[in-house]
Design an enzyme around this catalytic site. Structure first.
Site: not given
Length: 503
Positions: A282, A356
């Protein structure tokens, strides 16, 4: 802070302070009119002089009002009478609590619970007042060396209800409100903890402590990496490979249903205690806020505390899927293909779509409980923030009745959610040339494709997914965890238990 309810006339109160509402423009509420009459027009004379207009959040503190036993009266602006809704009511309560706390009123009798709020009963008004009061007074200063407290903090709040018949409802509202507030505080405390303290092992320790505190109803089991490997949870394990902290999945099992064969409600919380993005790292700006990527697990922990405190007659299982996503020599990579616990394979296109990959194995794991329903809670996608902002939680489901239940509970609790579709077109975006599916489906509809991904692991039960990426924490000056959606899920479970507060 102590809360209670009573039913009495305002002029007979000997409290340090009485709290009453004023509507816009300069219109006294019915209780304020009673006080004005007893004080020979003292309050209305002040309003005529322009001391208070009645806009939402305006306040005027009066001392030694003629013929009134209470030391002080706090007038609080409530806006236009016909427009007083849930949101404004909470704002008014919040302003009331702050004013009382800042002015040294250690106790008060609050008549705001007698105001008419569209479509809401006394139970709702009292419970929301309790939850809002606790929320307003919340601080996270465990790690500060110098802690500041008000000189004379608010200690006691009495809520007045219109009739004695409503005292029982008010008392029940306080009980429920305190339990939900306790769960929200627990979730916020976990969320606000720094990642060098709050890792998967810390989540596990909190889950064990919850079982110790409520040993009659709760059992906690912690599943480590070796057991995950034996179970075939290779997707979950891959996410944590780059971290020195072990991935741990904490399973909190609460049994409250007198029927031992009753199927459980299962809550699964994403517990990424820090998400650097992994190899797909990030940007540096705002990365500190990725400690909040475990707010799904924090929510589940908070809700399990609510369930235990209220001893709800339900069977509920909470799963804290603890993990840390870091770059490193052992970290998983873009291009890797992972075999999930379900046997389905996933091509990793972005290691920052890791939640996920943890949840899919946790969702497969909970099949063994033969659940009534499964709800997962996750700070899953920035796309959900783009779609719904920081005000509304995204909801997806493979079961319409469950989705409607959750939407209804969100409206009751004032912790709003909005349903997004799971259309066939979105599933196609997850197609992979090399595996059963890819872990991302492109920028378009990113929140929905994430939900579609998860739904492929929930075919054996009724399931809902709450994407809380926009609602789990605030940024900026008031940075901190919000504790959402503890209130929503607590209301859902109260409804399931037949304790929804309807008079």
């Amino acid at each position: 802070m102590e809360f209670s309810v009573k039913s009495g006339s305002p002029e007979k109160q000997r409290s340090a302070c009485i709290v009453v509402g004023v509507f816009e423009p300069r219109r006294l509420s019915p209780i304020a009119e009673q006080l004005d009459k007893i004080s020979d027009g003292y309050i209305s004379a002040l309003l005529r002089r322009g001391e208070l207009e009645g806009k939402v959040g305006q306040t005027l503190l009066l001392h030694h009002v003629p013929n009134i036993l209470s030391e002080r009266i706090l007038l609080i602006g409530c806006g236009k009478e016909r427009e007083l809704d849930e949101r404004q009511y909470k704002q008014v309560i919040q302003k009331t609590i702050n004013t009382l706390n800042d002015t040294g009123s250690m106790e008060a009798v609050c008549f705001l619970t007698e105001l008419h709020v569209k479509g809401r009963n006394t139970y709702w008004k009292v419970r929301q007042a309790v939850e809002t009061a606790k929320e307003t007074l919340y601080t996270f200063d465990q790690l500060k060396s110098n802690k500041t407290e008000p000189r004379r903090p608010l200690r006691k709040m009495v809520f007045n209800v219109p009739t004695r018949r409503e005292l029982t409802s008010g008392e029940r509202a306080i009980q429920h409100g305190l339990a939900v507030a306790s769960g929200i505080k627990a979730a916020k405390d976990l969320g606000n903890m720094p990642p060098n303290i709050c890792n998967a092992a810390y989540l596990a320790s909190q889950a064990r402590q919850l079982a110790d505190a409520f040993s009659t109803n709760i059992i906690t089991r912690v599943i480590g990496e070796q057991q995950m490997k034996e179970l075939g949870m290779h997707s979950y394990l891959a996410v944590g490979h780059g971290s020195q902290n072990e991935s741990l999945m904490s399973v909190i099992e609460y049994k409250g249903n007198p029927n031992p064969d009753a199927k459980p409600i299962v809550l699964v919380g994403k517990g990424l205690t820090f998400d650097s993005g992994g190899i797909s790292i990030k940007p540096a700006e705002g990365m500190d806020e990725m400690k909040y990527d475990m707010c799904g697990a924090a929510t589940v922990y908070g809700v399990m505390r609510v369930v235990a405190e209220l001893q709800l007659p339900l069977n509920v299982i909470g799963v804290l899927a603890g993990c840390e996503n870091m770059p490193g020599g052992r970290a998983y990579r873009p291009g890797d293909i992972l075999t999930t616990m379900s046997g389905q394979t996933v091509e990793v296109l972005n290691t920052d779509a890791e939640g996920r990959l943890v949840l899919c194995d946790a969702l497969t794991y909970v099949e063994r409980f033969e659940p009534e329903v499964v709800i997962d809670i996750a700070t899953l996608t920035g796309a959900c923030v783009v779609a719904l902002g920081h005000h509304i939680t995204g909801l997806m489901s493979n079961h319409n009745p469950l989705a409607h239940e959750l939407i209804g509970a969100s409206e009751q609790a004032g912790d709003r959610a909005w349903r997004l579709p799971l259309g066939d077109e979105f599933y196609e975006q997850l197609d992979s040339n090399f595996a059963d599916m890819a872990n991302i489906g492109g920028r378009a509809g990113g929140a929905i494709t994430a939900g579609c991904f998860l739904s492929r692991f929930t075919r054996k039960y009724s399931w809902a997914h709450l994407d809380i990426a926009g609602t789990a924490w605030r940024s900026g000056k008031n940075k901190g965890a919000t504790g959402r959606p503890v209130a929503l899920l607590s209301q859902f479970l109260l409804n399931r238990a037949g304790l929804n507060g309807d008079d």
